[in-house]
Design a protein around this motif. Structure first.
Motif, short mmCIF file in Angstrom:
data_model
loop_
_atom_site.label_atom_id
_atom_site.label_comp_id
_atom_site.label_asym_id
_atom_site.label_seq_id
_atom_site.Cartn_x
_atom_site.Cartn_y
_atom_site.Cartn_z
N LEU A 172 0.81 -1.21 0.00
CA LEU A 172 0.00 0.00 0.00
C LEU A 172 0.85 1.26 0.00
N ASN A 173 2.10 1.14 0.41
CA ASN A 173 2.98 2.32 0.39
C ASN A 173 3.18 2.83 -1.04
N GLY A 174 2.88 1.98 -2.03
CA GLY A 174 2.96 2.41 -3.42
C GLY A 174 1.90 3.43 -3.78
N LEU A 175 0.94 3.65 -2.90
CA LEU A 175 -0.11 4.65 -3.14
C LEU A 175 0.30 6.05 -2.71
N GLU A 208 4.95 -4.76 -4.82
CA GLU A 208 5.48 -4.87 -3.45
C GLU A 208 6.41 -3.71 -3.16
N GLN A 209 6.22 -3.12 -1.97
CA GLN A 209 7.02 -1.97 -1.56
C GLN A 209 7.73 -2.29 -0.25
N PRO A 210 8.95 -1.77 -0.07
CA PRO A 210 9.58 -1.91 1.25
C PRO A 210 8.80 -1.12 2.27
N ALA A 211 8.70 -1.64 3.47
CA ALA A 211 7.96 -0.94 4.52
C ALA A 211 8.65 0.38 4.85
#
Length: 489
Positions: A92-95, A231-234
């Protein structure tokens, strides 16, 4: 049926052993009522309760359709939206927008995340299709109901997330080119079906009406099946927060229990997603204080929508003074500590307020925590002279077997606890089973308790106090009913 749905949504919320099951013949009215009491209290304990809905109303659900449907929707919403958090889904960090701190997105409610997700795919479609002229370059949606009613945004999202060149994607492309809203809505549903989206059998009219709940459920179903995110790193802060939760799961459970308690009070606190973030403005604490002791708060001095740290501190200072007036121990921290979201102080304030609420009846009777302990020991001794366990305090390690709580339940509500299901508690598994059964039996007896079975086996004093106090209140209520019924008899 309701219990099965509860178990599907929140498996730890209810122990099936506590249910009354038909034994070759239909359940009697008392057994039905006990089951509904168990389910309703379990649902409330996980934050999905409905203010004013009673177990008797659930037994006669056809006459109370609005409350029943609201309860089912709350559970459905929890199942659909509960996992939509950056802490559970790092992709979701990709948002995040360009230059945006991922910590900002982490504070969003699930509906806000879904809205951001829809616009993310709309933006991606427009950037990838500069030649198209059907969709304005500035097209965005601002909500998940009225703005989706023409099905255009839904068609765009499906076009972006479904596997390209598949039958589902072809259906989404056809929906994009539809000449009418109804045709587009039918195409969207067909594309979702072909794409394997688990749906609630919505009709095209549900989308175009629009019906907000059906649209929210539909969007969430698409998201869970085809998020279309890389997929994004946290984020560093999020990763640090997750490590903190893993290192202190007890604190995480207490934070969740306190939020569920707040949500159950009907004070407009149902949307709390993080105790540490959502209580920083002081308003939630002020509402709780005024609920526990009406008239305590001068609302003319409260800033309901604080816009700066200074205004948040002002509210929090007011909350600390009011809490001190209630007799809470607040000498170790200030309003600034609460406004800064320091977890230990937020937890201390919230847990003391819950204790004050749960034990309100003690103050009315002139009793204290020691009286709860004495009452519990006396009840167990009265019910079974041969049972030698006696609690010396709420932190007594003996509580961790779950046996004492179940013996106490046998004394208070013998119809809700089966003797043969009480295990010795010699092994870790037996202690866990006893604790799970005890919490569900307390719910079945009529107690809305927010302690979890883990709190019992860990012997957490604050939660044990609240659990025993709730049982004491139920015992007093039953005795009062008996005394009122005696003269009539």
């Amino acid at each position: 049926l309701l219990s099965k749905f509860v178990l599907r949504v929140a498996p730890a919320a209810l122990d099936p052993r506590a249910l009354n099951l038909p034994q070759g013949r239909p359940l009697g009215s008392d057994a039905k009522l006990q089951n509904q009491t168990l389910c309703l209290n379990a649902v409330t304990a996980v934050g999905c309760g409905v203010q004013g809905l009673s177990p008797r109303q659930l037994v006669d659900a056809p006459s109370h359709q609005q409350g029943t449907l609201q309860l089912v929707w709350n559970l459905t919403r929890s199942a659909l939206l509960g996992p939509i958090k950056t802490s559970k889904m790092p992709q979701l960090n990709g948002l995040c927008l360009v230059g945006e701190d991922p910590a900002v997105l982490a504070k969003y409610r699930p509906e806000q995340v879904l809205l951001r997700w829809v616009n993310h795919h709309i933006r991606g479609y427009l950037e990838a299709s500069p030649e198209q002229a059907a969709v304005p370059r500035t097209f965005r949606v601002t909500n998940l109901h009225a703005d989706l009613a023409d099905a255009l945004a839904l068609a765009i999202v499906l076009h972006q997330v479904l596997p390209h060149r598949s039958a589902a994607w072809d259906a989404a492309c056809a929906a994009l080119g539809a000449s009418s809203t109804s045709e587009r809505a039918e195409g969207v549903l067909e594309a979702a079906r072909l794409g394997g989206v688990e749906m609630f059998e919505p009709q095209a009219g549900d989308l175009t009406a629009p019906r907000p709940r059906m649209l929210l459920a539909f969007v969430a179903a698409i998201f869970h099946t085809h998020p279309g995110l890389v997929e994004q790193p946290a984020a560093p802060k999020a990763a640090k927060a997750r490590r903190a939760l893993r290192s202190n799961p007890s604190q995480a459970r207490e934070e969740a229990a306190l939020r569920m308690w707040m949500a159950s009070l009907g004070l407009g606190l149902e949307s709390l997603s993080s105790l540490y973030e959502d209580c920083r403005d002081g308003v939630a604490f002020l509402r709780l204080v005024d609920f526990i002791k009406p008239g305590t708060i001068d609302w003319s001095r409260v800033l309901l929508e604080p816009r700066s740290i200074y205004e948040r501190v002002q509210n929090c200072n007011h909350a600390v003074r009011a809490a001190r007036f209630l007799g809470l121990v607040v000498e170790g921290f200030s309003g600034k500590d609460l406004a800064d979201g320091i977890s230990m102080y937020i937890l201390s304030m919230a847990s003391q307020l819950m204790r004050a609420h749960v034990c309100l009846f003690l103050d009315e009777l002139g009793l204290g925590e020691g009286d709860v302990l004495e009452w519990a020991n006396c009840q167990v001794r009265r019910h079974d002279d041969a049972f030698e366990m006696r609690l010396r305090g709420f932190a007594d390690a003996q509580i961790r077997t779950g046996v004492f709580v179940l013996r106490l339940l046998r004394a208070v509500a013998p119809e809700c606890t089966r003797e043969e299901l009480i295990l010795p508690g010699d092994t870790e598994e037996e202690r866990a089973q006893n604790a799970r059964y005890a919490i569900s039996c307390a719910h079945k007896a009529g107690c809305t308790v927010f302690a979890t079975w883990e709190d019992v086996i860990e012997g957490r004093p604050r939660m044990i106090l609240c659990l025993l106090a709730a049982l004491m209140a139920e015992d007093l209520r039953r005795h009062e009913e008996e005394s009122q019924a005696a003269p009539a008899a």
